[in-house]
Motif scaffolding. Structure first.
Motif, PDB file in Angstrom:
ATOM      1  N   ASP A 221       0.847  -1.182   0.000  1.00 13.70           N
ATOM      2  CA  ASP A 221       0.000   0.000   0.000  1.00 13.70           C
ATOM      3  C   ASP A 221       0.887   1.238   0.000  1.00 13.70           C
ATOM      4  OD1 ASP A 221       1.012   0.088   2.565  1.00 13.70           O
ATOM      5  OD2 ASP A 221      -0.884  -0.390   3.548  1.00 13.70           O
ATOM      6  N   LEU A 222       0.269   2.413   0.185  1.00 13.24           N
ATOM      7  CA  LEU A 222       1.047   3.656   0.146  1.00 13.24           C
ATOM      8  C   LEU A 222       2.103   3.683   1.240  1.00 13.24           C
ATOM      9  CD1 LEU A 222       1.628   6.495  -0.892  1.00 13.24           C
ATOM     10  CD2 LEU A 222      -0.260   7.335   0.541  1.00 13.24           C
ATOM     11  N   GLU A 223       1.754   3.211   2.426  1.00 12.80           N
ATOM     12  CA  GLU A 223       2.726   3.227   3.525  1.00 12.80           C
ATOM     13  C   GLU A 223       3.933   2.354   3.202  1.00 12.80           C
ATOM     14  OE1 GLU A 223       2.962   2.255   8.337  1.00 12.80           O
ATOM     15  OE2 GLU A 223       1.051   2.083   7.259  1.00 12.80           O
TER      16      GLU A 223
ATOM     17  N   ASP B 294       3.819  12.094  -2.118  1.00 18.71           N
ATOM     18  CA  ASP B 294       2.838  11.019  -1.974  1.00 18.71           C
ATOM     19  C   ASP B 294       1.997  10.805  -3.221  1.00 18.71           C
ATOM     20  OD1 ASP B 294       3.702  10.393   0.533  1.00 18.71           O
ATOM     21  OD2 ASP B 294       2.026  11.316   1.610  1.00 18.71           O
ATOM     22  N   ASP B 295       1.710  11.881  -3.996  1.00 19.51           N
ATOM     23  CA  ASP B 295       0.890  11.682  -5.194  1.00 19.51           C
ATOM     24  C   ASP B 295       1.605  10.797  -6.203  1.00 19.51           C
ATOM     25  OD1 ASP B 295       2.831  13.564  -5.860  1.00 19.51           O
ATOM     26  OD2 ASP B 295       1.473  14.767  -7.107  1.00 19.51           O
ATOM     27  N   LEU B 296       2.937  10.959  -6.305  1.00 21.49           N
ATOM     28  CA  LEU B 296       3.709  10.110  -7.210  1.00 21.49           C
ATOM     29  C   LEU B 296       3.856   8.708  -6.629  1.00 21.49           C
ATOM     30  CD1 LEU B 296       5.387   9.560  -9.681  1.00 21.49           C
ATOM     31  CD2 LEU B 296       7.338  10.692  -8.583  1.00 21.49           C
ATOM     32  N   LEU B 297       4.074   8.620  -5.313  1.00 19.14           N
ATOM     33  CA  LEU B 297       4.201   7.304  -4.682  1.00 19.14           C
ATOM     34  C   LEU B 297       2.907   6.499  -4.838  1.00 19.14           C
ATOM     35  CD1 LEU B 297       6.127   8.161  -1.387  1.00 19.14           C
ATOM     36  CD2 LEU B 297       7.019   7.031  -3.434  1.00 19.14           C
ATOM     37  N   GLU B 298       1.778   7.161  -4.700  1.00 23.31           N
ATOM     38  CA  GLU B 298       0.503   6.460  -4.854  1.00 23.31           C
ATOM     39  C   GLU B 298       0.316   5.977  -6.285  1.00 23.31           C
ATOM     40  OE1 GLU B 298      -4.165   6.970  -3.507  1.00 23.31           O
ATOM     41  OE2 GLU B 298      -2.800   8.679  -3.399  1.00 23.31           O
ATOM     42  N   ALA B 299       0.719   6.818  -7.248  1.00 25.65           N
ATOM     43  CA  ALA B 299       0.631   6.410  -8.650  1.00 25.65           C
ATOM     44  C   ALA B 299       1.557   5.234  -8.932  1.00 25.65           C
ATOM     45  CB  ALA B 299       0.977   7.593  -9.559  1.00 25.65           C
ATOM     46  N   ILE B 300       2.759   5.276  -8.376  1.00 21.41           N
ATOM     47  CA  ILE B 300       3.705   4.168  -8.549  1.00 21.41           C
ATOM     48  C   ILE B 300       3.139   2.886  -7.970  1.00 21.41           C
ATOM     49  CG2 ILE B 300       5.924   3.267  -7.737  1.00 21.41           C
ATOM     50  CD1 ILE B 300       7.088   6.052  -8.114  1.00 21.41           C
ATOM     51  N   CYS B 301       2.565   2.986  -6.777  1.00 24.86           N
ATOM     52  CA  CYS B 301       1.988   1.805  -6.128  1.00 24.86           C
ATOM     53  C   CYS B 301       0.861   1.216  -6.965  1.00 24.86           C
ATOM     54  CB  CYS B 301       1.483   2.183  -4.728  1.00 24.86           C
ATOM     55  SG  CYS B 301       0.790   0.806  -3.791  1.00 24.86           S
ATOM     56  N   ASN B 302      -0.026   2.075  -7.456  1.00 25.77           N
ATOM     57  CA  ASN B 302      -1.180   1.594  -8.234  1.00 25.77           C
ATOM     58  C   ASN B 302      -0.747   1.003  -9.571  1.00 25.77           C
ATOM     59  OD1 ASN B 302      -2.965   2.404  -6.234  1.00 25.77           O
ATOM     60  ND2 ASN B 302      -3.305   4.420  -7.130  1.00 25.77           N
ATOM     61  N   ARG B 303       0.157   1.678 -10.269  1.00 20.62           N
ATOM     62  CA  ARG B 303       0.586   1.194 -11.573  1.00 20.62           C
ATOM     63  C   ARG B 303       1.450  -0.058 -11.451  1.00 20.62           C
ATOM     64  NH1 ARG B 303       0.000   4.607 -15.862  1.00 20.62           N
ATOM     65  NH2 ARG B 303       0.469   2.694 -17.010  1.00 20.62           N
TER      66      ARG B 303
ATOM     67  N   LEU C  10      10.368  15.281  -6.102  1.00 21.11           N
ATOM     68  CA  LEU C  10       9.712  14.856  -7.339  1.00 21.11           C
ATOM     69  C   LEU C  10       8.266  14.522  -7.029  1.00 21.11           C
ATOM     70  CD1 LEU C  10      10.772  14.349 -10.296  1.00 21.11           C
ATOM     71  CD2 LEU C  10      10.731  11.915  -9.735  1.00 21.11           C
ATOM     72  N   ASP C  11       7.344  15.104  -7.820  1.00 23.39           N
ATOM     73  CA  ASP C  11       5.932  14.767  -7.671  1.00 23.39           C
ATOM     74  C   ASP C  11       5.403  14.227  -8.987  1.00 23.39           C
ATOM     75  OD1 ASP C  11       5.710  16.981  -9.299  1.00 23.39           O
ATOM     76  OD2 ASP C  11       4.799  18.267  -7.776  1.00 23.39           O
ATOM     77  N   LEU C  12       4.106  13.959  -9.020  1.00 23.78           N
ATOM     78  CA  LEU C  12       3.523  13.326 -10.204  1.00 23.78           C
ATOM     79  C   LEU C  12       3.626  14.228 -11.433  1.00 23.78           C
ATOM     80  CD1 LEU C  12       2.056  10.873 -11.326  1.00 23.78           C
ATOM     81  CD2 LEU C  12      -0.110  11.867 -10.555  1.00 23.78           C
ATOM     82  N   LYS C  13       3.511  15.541 -11.257  1.00 19.51           N
ATOM     83  CA  LYS C  13       3.594  16.457 -12.389  1.00 19.51           C
ATOM     84  C   LYS C  13       4.981  16.437 -13.024  1.00 19.51           C
ATOM     85  CE  LYS C  13       0.052  19.724 -10.839  1.00 19.51           C
ATOM     86  NZ  LYS C  13      -0.236  21.136 -10.434  1.00 19.51           N
TER      87      LYS C  13
END
Length: 259
Positions: A173-175, A192-201, A228-231
């Protein structure tokens, strides 16, 4: 990533699956003598089952083997004995190898036996020899395999009812992804927005997450960024999927006109 920038991770990272695997191992070691002595960890490839087992091995001084495709009963017993520090002769019969393995494992029942890729033992009809080792020695035995391992064990009546604990490995998960980022990309503040995207993908698979974190660290390094963020993400996420077939126009073999 070159050697000078690659983070050095000391041992398996303490993800939720690592903690759960250790809890299962402890329960097996501390069980009452009348309880069954098998634990089963199962889940898809990339969920971190092997790394969790290495963590438990280091903590409990367990005997750990990973079954190969070409293994026979003799190979299995020889590798178990080798991990126990025993020297065996090539011409020893399987019965002698089995008796020695039972004796060695029985000397310290609190030292578990961890068998990775245990699906192969069921597929080859070799799981019964592991049952014999456990029952004769009293040692805890943990079987690790893919998601279908429990269903395979159900086909072996004398095995499935000897399992004390079933542990289905969980996706990250994200944690968990945050912990992996601190371990494998410590020089970059990955948001976290990039980490969440990495986790999901990555479909929650630790192995794929680590590949994407390595790519994130490379992007930050090339662009001289500390965060580094998702953008700011560029390129494709590593999903483990092969590329789709390309449409290639057939080569025209028309005859050349002679002048």
């Amino acid at each position: 990533m070159n050697a000078s920038t690659t983070p050095v991770v000391q041992g398996p990272v303490a993800l939720k699956n690592v903690a759960a695997f250790m809890a299962m191992t402890t329960r097996l070691i501390e069980r009452s003598h009348h309880l069954p002595g098998f634990g089963v960890c199962h889940g898809p490839s990339g969920y971190g089952k092997t790394y969790a087992s290495i963590f438990a091995q280091n903590r409990t001084k367990a005997v750990r083997v990973e079954v190969g495709d070409s293994w026979t009963r003799r190979t299995l017993l020889r590798n178990i004995l080798r991990e126990c520090g025993e020297t065996v002769k090539d011409k020893w019969p399987i019965s002698d190898l089995s008796d020695l393995a039972k004796s060695v494992l029985g000397e310290n029942p609190s030292r578990p036996l961890i068998i990775d890729e245990a699906d192969k033992l069921v597929d080859k009809g070799m799981i019964e020899i592991v049952r014999e080792l456990q029952e004769s020695s009293g040692a805890s035995v943990i079987l690790i395999g893919e998601e279908k391992l429990p269903a395979k064990l159900l086909t072996v009546e004398r095995m499935h009812n000897r399992v004390l604990h079933w542990f289905p490995a969980q996706p990250c998960d994200l944690e968990d992804t945050q912990i992996l980022a601190r371990a494998f990309a410590p020089k970059v503040d990955i948001k976290d927005d990039l980490l969440e995207a990495i986790c999901n993908r990555s479909n929650g698979r630790a192995r794929r997450i680590v590949v994407n974190l390595d790519h994130a660290a490379e992007i930050a390094r090339n662009r001289n960024l500390r965060a580094l963020d998702l953008k700011a993400w560029t390129g494709e996420f590593f999903t483990g999927e092969p590329p789709t077939p390309r449409h290639v126009e057939p080569y025209s073999r028309r005859a050349q006109k002679v002048a």
